[in-house]
Design a protein around this motif. Structure first.
Motif, mmCIF file in Angstrom:
data_model
loop_
_atom_site.group_PDB
_atom_site.id
_atom_site.type_symbol
_atom_site.label_atom_id
_atom_site.label_comp_id
_atom_site.label_asym_id
_atom_site.label_seq_id
_atom_site.Cartn_x
_atom_site.Cartn_y
_atom_site.Cartn_z
ATOM 1 N N PRO A 53 0.802 -1.226 0.000
ATOM 2 C CA PRO A 53 0.000 0.000 0.000
ATOM 3 C C PRO A 53 0.832 1.272 0.000
ATOM 4 O O PRO A 53 0.363 2.326 -0.437
ATOM 5 N N LEU A 54 2.072 1.179 0.447
ATOM 6 C CA LEU A 54 2.930 2.366 0.463
ATOM 7 C C LEU A 54 3.220 2.869 -0.951
ATOM 8 O O LEU A 54 3.616 4.019 -1.132
ATOM 9 N N SER A 55 2.996 2.023 -1.949
ATOM 10 C CA SER A 55 3.176 2.462 -3.340
ATOM 11 C C SER A 55 2.158 3.526 -3.719
ATOM 12 O O SER A 55 2.341 4.247 -4.699
ATOM 13 N N LEU A 56 1.069 3.630 -2.936
ATOM 14 C CA LEU A 56 0.021 4.613 -3.223
ATOM 15 C C LEU A 56 0.243 5.946 -2.509
ATOM 16 O O LEU A 56 -0.518 6.887 -2.719
ATOM 17 N N THR A 57 1.247 6.036 -1.659
ATOM 18 C CA THR A 57 1.444 7.268 -0.893
ATOM 19 C C THR A 57 1.803 8.488 -1.754
ATOM 20 O O THR A 57 1.343 9.592 -1.434
ATOM 21 N N ILE A 109 8.136 6.572 13.726
ATOM 22 C CA ILE A 109 7.217 7.710 13.575
ATOM 23 C C ILE A 109 5.775 7.284 13.298
ATOM 24 O O ILE A 109 4.866 8.092 13.419
ATOM 25 N N SER A 110 5.557 6.009 12.937
ATOM 26 C CA SER A 110 4.193 5.564 12.638
ATOM 27 C C SER A 110 4.158 4.052 12.510
ATOM 28 O O SER A 110 5.146 3.417 12.125
ATOM 29 N N GLY A 111 3.000 3.487 12.834
ATOM 30 C CA GLY A 111 2.775 2.098 12.485
ATOM 31 C C GLY A 111 2.324 2.032 11.036
ATOM 32 O O GLY A 111 2.284 3.051 10.346
ATOM 33 N N GLN A 112 1.963 0.839 10.573
ATOM 34 C CA GLN A 112 1.456 0.736 9.199
ATOM 35 C C GLN A 112 0.477 -0.418 9.080
ATOM 36 O O GLN A 112 -0.707 -0.230 9.257
ATOM 37 N N ILE A 113 0.946 -1.613 8.819
ATOM 38 C CA ILE A 113 0.063 -2.777 8.710
ATOM 39 C C ILE A 113 0.713 -3.965 9.411
ATOM 40 O O ILE A 113 1.921 -4.187 9.283
ATOM 41 N N ASN A 114 -0.080 -4.704 10.178
ATOM 42 C CA ASN A 114 0.435 -5.825 10.950
ATOM 43 C C ASN A 114 -0.097 -7.147 10.408
ATOM 44 O O ASN A 114 -0.946 -7.190 9.525
ATOM 45 N N GLY A 115 0.389 -8.252 10.989
ATOM 46 C CA GLY A 115 -0.010 -9.584 10.554
ATOM 47 C C GLY A 115 0.857 -10.075 9.412
ATOM 48 O O GLY A 115 2.017 -9.700 9.284
ATOM 49 N N GLY A 116 0.296 -10.952 8.573
ATOM 50 C CA GLY A 116 1.006 -11.409 7.375
ATOM 51 C C GLY A 116 1.967 -12.560 7.565
ATOM 52 O O GLY A 116 2.711 -12.893 6.643
ATOM 53 N N SER A 117 1.960 -13.214 8.743
ATOM 54 C CA SER A 117 2.891 -14.326 8.991
ATOM 55 C C SER A 117 2.155 -15.664 8.983
ATOM 56 O O SER A 117 1.039 -15.768 9.498
ATOM 57 N N GLN A 118 2.800 -16.686 8.426
ATOM 58 C CA GLN A 118 2.241 -18.040 8.447
ATOM 59 C C GLN A 118 3.364 -19.061 8.631
ATOM 60 O O GLN A 118 4.404 -18.956 7.979
ATOM 61 N N ILE A 119 3.136 -20.033 9.508
ATOM 62 C CA ILE A 119 4.049 -21.170 9.624
ATOM 63 C C ILE A 119 3.513 -22.275 8.727
ATOM 64 O O ILE A 119 2.344 -22.663 8.815
ATOM 65 N N LEU A 120 4.364 -22.800 7.864
ATOM 66 C CA LEU A 120 3.991 -23.836 6.914
ATOM 67 C C LEU A 120 4.916 -25.029 7.095
ATOM 68 O O LEU A 120 6.104 -24.866 7.369
ATOM 69 N N VAL A 121 4.376 -26.240 6.915
ATOM 70 C CA VAL A 121 5.192 -27.449 7.066
ATOM 71 C C VAL A 121 5.142 -28.272 5.789
ATOM 72 O O VAL A 121 4.184 -28.187 5.004
ATOM 73 N N ALA A 122 6.178 -29.073 5.599
ATOM 74 C CA ALA A 122 6.257 -29.920 4.409
ATOM 75 C C ALA A 122 5.045 -30.840 4.334
ATOM 76 O O ALA A 122 4.535 -31.319 5.353
ATOM 77 N N ALA A 255 0.198 10.925 4.655
ATOM 78 C CA ALA A 255 -0.111 10.101 3.481
ATOM 79 C C ALA A 255 -0.248 8.630 3.875
ATOM 80 O O ALA A 255 -1.128 7.921 3.362
ATOM 81 N N ILE A 256 0.589 8.173 4.786
ATOM 82 C CA ILE A 256 0.535 6.775 5.233
ATOM 83 C C ILE A 256 -0.777 6.504 5.960
ATOM 84 O O ILE A 256 -1.432 5.482 5.733
ATOM 85 N N VAL A 257 -1.165 7.420 6.841
ATOM 86 C CA VAL A 257 -2.426 7.270 7.579
ATOM 87 C C VAL A 257 -3.607 7.248 6.606
ATOM 88 O O VAL A 257 -4.529 6.434 6.738
ATOM 89 N N LYS A 258 -3.576 8.134 5.615
ATOM 90 C CA LYS A 258 -4.651 8.193 4.628
ATOM 91 C C LYS A 258 -4.757 6.886 3.844
ATOM 92 O O LYS A 258 -5.858 6.332 3.674
ATOM 93 N N VAL A 259 -3.624 6.383 3.366
ATOM 94 C CA VAL A 259 -3.624 5.138 2.594
ATOM 95 C C VAL A 259 -4.050 3.967 3.482
ATOM 96 O O VAL A 259 -4.772 3.068 3.043
ATOM 97 N N ASN A 260 -3.609 3.982 4.734
ATOM 98 C CA ASN A 260 -4.010 2.929 5.668
ATOM 99 C C ASN A 260 -5.531 2.852 5.794
ATOM 100 O O ASN A 260 -6.128 1.777 5.786
ATOM 101 N N GLU A 261 -6.143 4.013 5.926
ATOM 102 C CA GLU A 261 -7.605 4.063 6.060
ATOM 103 C C GLU A 261 -8.289 3.597 4.775
ATOM 104 O O GLU A 261 -9.340 2.955 4.814
ATOM 105 N N MET A 262 -7.669 3.898 3.644
ATOM 106 C CA MET A 262 -8.192 3.419 2.369
ATOM 107 C C MET A 262 -8.166 1.891 2.318
ATOM 108 O O MET A 262 -9.123 1.253 1.890
ATOM 109 N N ALA A 264 -8.158 -0.173 4.851
ATOM 110 C CA ALA A 264 -9.089 -0.730 5.841
ATOM 111 C C ALA A 264 -10.533 -0.694 5.343
ATOM 112 O O ALA A 264 -11.331 -1.577 5.685
ATOM 113 N N ASN A 265 -10.852 0.305 4.526
ATOM 114 C CA ASN A 265 -12.231 0.502 4.083
ATOM 115 C C ASN A 265 -12.519 -0.012 2.676
ATOM 116 O O ASN A 265 -13.669 -0.001 2.234
ATOM 117 N N ASP A 266 -11.491 -0.458 1.976
ATOM 118 C CA ASP A 266 -11.687 -0.879 0.579
ATOM 119 C C ASP A 266 -10.822 -2.112 0.300
ATOM 120 O O ASP A 266 -9.721 -2.012 -0.232
#
Length: 346
Positions: A53-57, A109-122, A255-262, A264-266
């Motif tokens: 999403p930072l590509s949209l800032t 100076i700011s958070g952004q987006i959390n999560g995104g981790s997965q443990i995978l096994v063979a 800009a980061i806060v604005k994109v973050n809200e975008m 979250a809502n879309d």
């Protein structure tokens, strides 16, 4: 003739009186415009689903010219920030603590987006999703047979610390029970699994979802039951950037806060953004977004807990908890959101 000259002089003086205010207005307008426009900012981010999403800032920034630059990994982004190739960086809380451990000048100076981790096994491992006792049994069997149970992540990213913390929580010693394999670029994780080079991998979305989609491995767990929780991305800069260009930093956070809200809502926009930046299929992007949590807050107590956990895991050499606390600057978030830091994770 004298009358004509007098009339001409009068007209000239009148014209001068009209032009002067117009010139003054133009100068003032230019000066105000220059005062409102901050110095340009270069923002670096990694090619992970939360980071895209930072590509949209740039197109959502006001008062500053933003250039968003993508890097393969968070380590590359941090290196660019420290070397002053960029001004603001998307890294992880782990990068933040590691940089402070090494004595680098870095300020959150700011958070952004959390999560995104997965443990995978063979696929061939006789382990069901969420069965930690079953996983420990298999690890013990490998050890008894003299075989290394190989676990992988990209050292230095949030998934690495999420995995290590989850292992610690469930009684698995990352240094004694398993063999850690570092695969720097998350896009290489799928091939490592296909080649049978590792038994378990903790990857970042969208690459984790891609691994499941192509059946290179099977899902085991979201590794969020540890001190870091779901915390992943943090926006950081250097103190010299704050001193030299505070307005630019503020507008970047805006800009980061604005994109973050975008995001979250879309959700469709979020999916489309992930797809465009990574080039992965839409269904992979959709699966990745389900494991992401837009959040611009900075969680101070959790950041301190992460630093403590990293030292317990011998990931860093010094106690940086005081520095982690001290180097979180909430002033930009406060200005942008109009909220006190007590409502922003402090």
């Amino acid at each position: 003739m004298r009358s004509i000259r007098s009339s001409y002089a009068a007209l000239t003086r009148a014209a001068s009186l009209l032009v002067a205010p117009l010139m003054l207005t133009a100068v003032l307008t230019s000066t105000v415009s220059q005062a409102q426009e901050a110095e340009p900012i270069k923002l670096g981010y990694a090619k992970c689903a939360h980071c895209t999403p930072l590509s949209l800032t740039p197109q959502n920034a006001t008062g500053v010219t933003l250039e968003a630059i993508s890097f393969n990994t968070g380590n590359d982004v941090l290196t660019a920030l420290i070397s002053k190739s960029i001004d603001v960086a998307q890294v992880t809380y782990l990068h933040y603590a590691t940089a402070l451990d090494k004595g680098f000048d870095i300020v959150g100076i700011s958070g952004q987006i959390n999560g995104g981790s997965q443990i995978l096994v063979a696929n061939d491992l006789p382990v069901k999703a969420g069965d930690w006792d079953g996983l420990k049994k298999v690890i013990a069997q490998y050890k008894a047979e003299g075989k290394p149970f190989r676990v992988a992540a990209s050292r230095g990213n949030a998934q690495d610390i999420h995995m290590r913390g989850a292992f610690l929580t469930h009684g698995i010693n990352i240094n004694k029970d398993v063999q850690f394999i570092n695969i720097p670029n998350p896009s290489d994780h799928v091939q490592a699994l296909r080649r049978g080079e590792v038994e378990l991998i903790t990857s970042v979305d969208p690459f984790a979802t891609q691994i499941r989609e192509v059946k290179a491995a099977k899902f085991f767990e979201f590794p969020y039951d540890q001190a870091a929780g779901k915390l992943t991305n943090l926006i950081v800069t250097r103190s010299d950037v704050i001193k030299k260009n505070p307005k630019g930093v503020e507008e970047t956070v805006r800009a980061i806060v604005k994109v973050n809200e975008m995001m979250a809502n879309d959700k469709p926009l979020f999916v489309d953004t992930v797809q465009k930046v990574t080039g992965l299929d839409k269904n992979i992007a959709e699966g990745a977004v389900d494991n992401l949590y837009p959040d611009y807050k900075m969680y101070r107590s959790s950041a301190v807990a992460i630093a403590k956990m990293m030292r317990d895991l011998r990931y860093i050499n010094t106690d940086v908890t005081e520095a982690v606390d001290k180097n979180l600057d909430y002033s930009f978030l406060e200005k942008v959101t109009g909220k006190p830091k007590t409502e922003l994770g402090y």
